[in-house]
Scaffold this active site. Sequence first.
Site, PDB file in Angstrom:
ATOM      1  N   ARG A 143      20.868 133.719  37.127  1.00  0.00           N
ATOM      2  CA  ARG A 143      20.962 135.157  37.415  1.00  0.00           C
ATOM      3  C   ARG A 143      19.569 135.768  37.434  1.00  0.00           C
ATOM      4  O   ARG A 143      19.266 136.663  38.205  1.00  0.00           O
ATOM      5  CB  ARG A 143      21.857 135.887  36.397  1.00  0.00           C
ATOM      6  N   TYR A 195      24.397 155.863  56.214  1.00  0.00           N
ATOM      7  CA  TYR A 195      25.459 154.854  56.335  1.00  0.00           C
ATOM      8  C   TYR A 195      26.669 155.256  55.476  1.00  0.00           C
ATOM      9  O   TYR A 195      26.509 155.679  54.329  1.00  0.00           O
ATOM     10  CB  TYR A 195      24.893 153.500  55.884  1.00  0.00           C
ATOM     11  N   ASP A 215      15.996 152.808  54.287  1.00  0.00           N
ATOM     12  CA  ASP A 215      16.958 151.780  54.654  1.00  0.00           C
ATOM     13  C   ASP A 215      16.552 151.296  56.047  1.00  0.00           C
ATOM     14  O   ASP A 215      16.717 152.004  57.038  1.00  0.00           O
ATOM     15  CB  ASP A 215      18.369 152.382  54.646  1.00  0.00           C
ATOM     16  N   LYS A 239      23.063 142.095  58.114  1.00  0.00           N
ATOM     17  CA  LYS A 239      22.928 142.510  59.505  1.00  0.00           C
ATOM     18  C   LYS A 239      21.871 141.662  60.220  1.00  0.00           C
ATOM     19  O   LYS A 239      22.027 140.472  60.302  1.00  0.00           O
ATOM     20  CB  LYS A 239      22.627 144.006  59.549  1.00  0.00           C
TER      21      LYS A 239
HETATM   22  C1  LIG Z   1      25.824 147.594  56.221  1.00  0.00           C
HETATM   23  C2  LIG Z   1      24.840 148.600  55.790  1.00  0.00           C
HETATM   24  C3  LIG Z   1      24.613 148.859  54.434  1.00  0.00           C
HETATM   25  C4  LIG Z   1      25.436 148.214  53.326  1.00  0.00           C
HETATM   26  O1  LIG Z   1      25.190 146.846  53.236  1.00  0.00           O
HETATM   27  P1  LIG Z   1      26.281 145.774  52.759  1.00  0.00           P
HETATM   28  O2  LIG Z   1      25.541 144.486  52.899  1.00  0.00           O
HETATM   29  O3  LIG Z   1      27.473 145.907  53.661  1.00  0.00           O
HETATM   30  O4  LIG Z   1      26.615 146.114  51.343  1.00  0.00           O
HETATM   31  C5  LIG Z   1      23.629 149.770  54.106  1.00  0.00           C
HETATM   32  N1  LIG Z   1      22.915 150.408  55.055  1.00  0.00           N
HETATM   33  C6  LIG Z   1      23.119 150.199  56.368  1.00  0.00           C
HETATM   34  C7  LIG Z   1      22.303 150.936  57.369  1.00  0.00           C
HETATM   35  C8  LIG Z   1      24.077 149.284  56.782  1.00  0.00           C
HETATM   36  O5  LIG Z   1      24.285 149.095  58.089  1.00  0.00           O
END
Ligand SMILES: *Cc1c(COP(=O)(O)O)cnc(C)c1O
Length: 376
Positions: A46, A98, A171, A196
Site C-alpha cells: 500500500r 466533471y 484536472d 482515459k
Molecule cells: C473520468 C474523469 C474523472 C474521474 O476519474 P475516474 O477514473 O472515473 O474516477 C475526473 N475528471 C475527468 C475530467 C474525467 O473525465
Amino acid sequence: MEFETRAIHVGQDPDPATGAITTPIYQTSTFVQEAVGVHKGYDYARVANPTRTALEECIASLEGAAHGHAFSSGLGAATTLMHLVSPGERVVSVNDVYGGIYRLFSQVYEPKGYRFTYLSAEEISEGLAEHVDETTRLVWLETPTNPLLNVVDIRAAADAAHAVGALVVVDNTFASPYLQRPLELGADLVLHSTTKYLGGHSDVVGGFVATNDDELSERLAFLQKSLGAVPGPFDAWLVLRGVKTLAVRMERHCANAAAVAAFLEGHERVERVVYPGLPSHPGHAIAAAQMRDFGGMVSFQVGSEEEAVALVGRTRVWKLAESLGGVESLIEHPRRMTHASTADAPFAVPGTLVRLSVGLEAASDLIDDLDAALRA
Ligand SMILES: *Cc1c(COP(=O)(O)O)cnc(C)c1O
C-alpha cells in the site's frame, strides 16, 4: 530527452535480475526484510510497489513534475486532494466540472461544512481575483471542461489564486500531458483520470496527481498510504503500457477530432459544434496558446433532446458508452449519462448535447457512420 522517449523509458530500466525489457508486474503485498528495517526500499505494497513506482516516475516526467502519486481512480486522487482542505475552507471550482467531481463536492464535502464557489471558465480566466480570498484553499480547474469543452486560462487563474495563497489544481484528463502541461503554466497540482487517455485502451480505472512542490508531495505520499486509494500492480502496469504510445495516439486523436468537427460544422442537422480547435469556439485563442493541439473530444447540439437521445443509439462504429480517451470511438448523451449528477445544478448541460470521444479508427468510417445516423 524528448516527451516520446521519456514516455517509453523513464522509470522503466530493464529488470536488473532478469533483463526483462518490460517492467514486471510485482504482484506482491509484502517484501522480505534482511533484518528489522533493512530492505530494498519496499516494505508493504500500500505504501509503495515497484510497478507503481515506475508509473509514478514516468507520468511525473511527462508532466514536467518532480513528483507523482498514482491512485486507484481519478476520484480516488480527487478525494485524496480534498484532504488538503479543511471544513470551513473554500474551494473555487470551474462550474462545468466533471460530473463525478461535482457530485463529490456537492454531496460529500458540502454537507460536512466545506465551502464551494462555482465560476464559469470565462469568469475564472478574466476575473478570478474578485472571487478568492484568504479562506480559499484550492482553485479547481478543468480545461478543456467535460463535456462543454470550455477553456480556462491557467496562467491567469494561477496568478490570481497565488495572490491569496490558494493552491491551483488542474484536472488535465482531457488534454493529457502531451497536449498541455499545467505546472509549466503556474498550477501547483495536476490531476488525471488515467482511465482515459493515459491508459488509452478502455481496460483500466486509475488516477494520478503530479506536483513540483516537495512539501505537497510529502503530504500526498502520507495521504496516499493513510487513505489507501492505491492502484494494484496490474492496473499500474496497464497504464504504464498505455503511456508508451501516448504521443502517437494523441496526434491521431487530434487529427480525427478535427476532421469530425469540420464535418459536423457543415452538417444541416447539426445546430452547433463545440471543439476548441474551431475558430468559432470562445476559448479557441487561449487553447491555441496553452495547448499543443486541441484534443480528441468533440461535442455538438442537435434540434431536440429526443433527437440527441435517438441519435446516440443509431451509430454503429461509434459505441454508446460513458468514458473517453480510448482507441475506440464513443458517443454518449451527457445529460442522461455522464452528467446526470449535475441535472439539478445551475449549469446543467443541455439535453440537446451529444459528446464524442473520437478514437483511432479511420476518420472516413467515423464520418460516414455519423452522417448515416444524423440522416436516419
Ligand atoms: C473520468 C474523469 C474523472 C474521474 O476519474 P475516474 O477514473 O472515473 O474516477 C475526473 N475528471 C475527468 C475530467 C474525467 O473525465
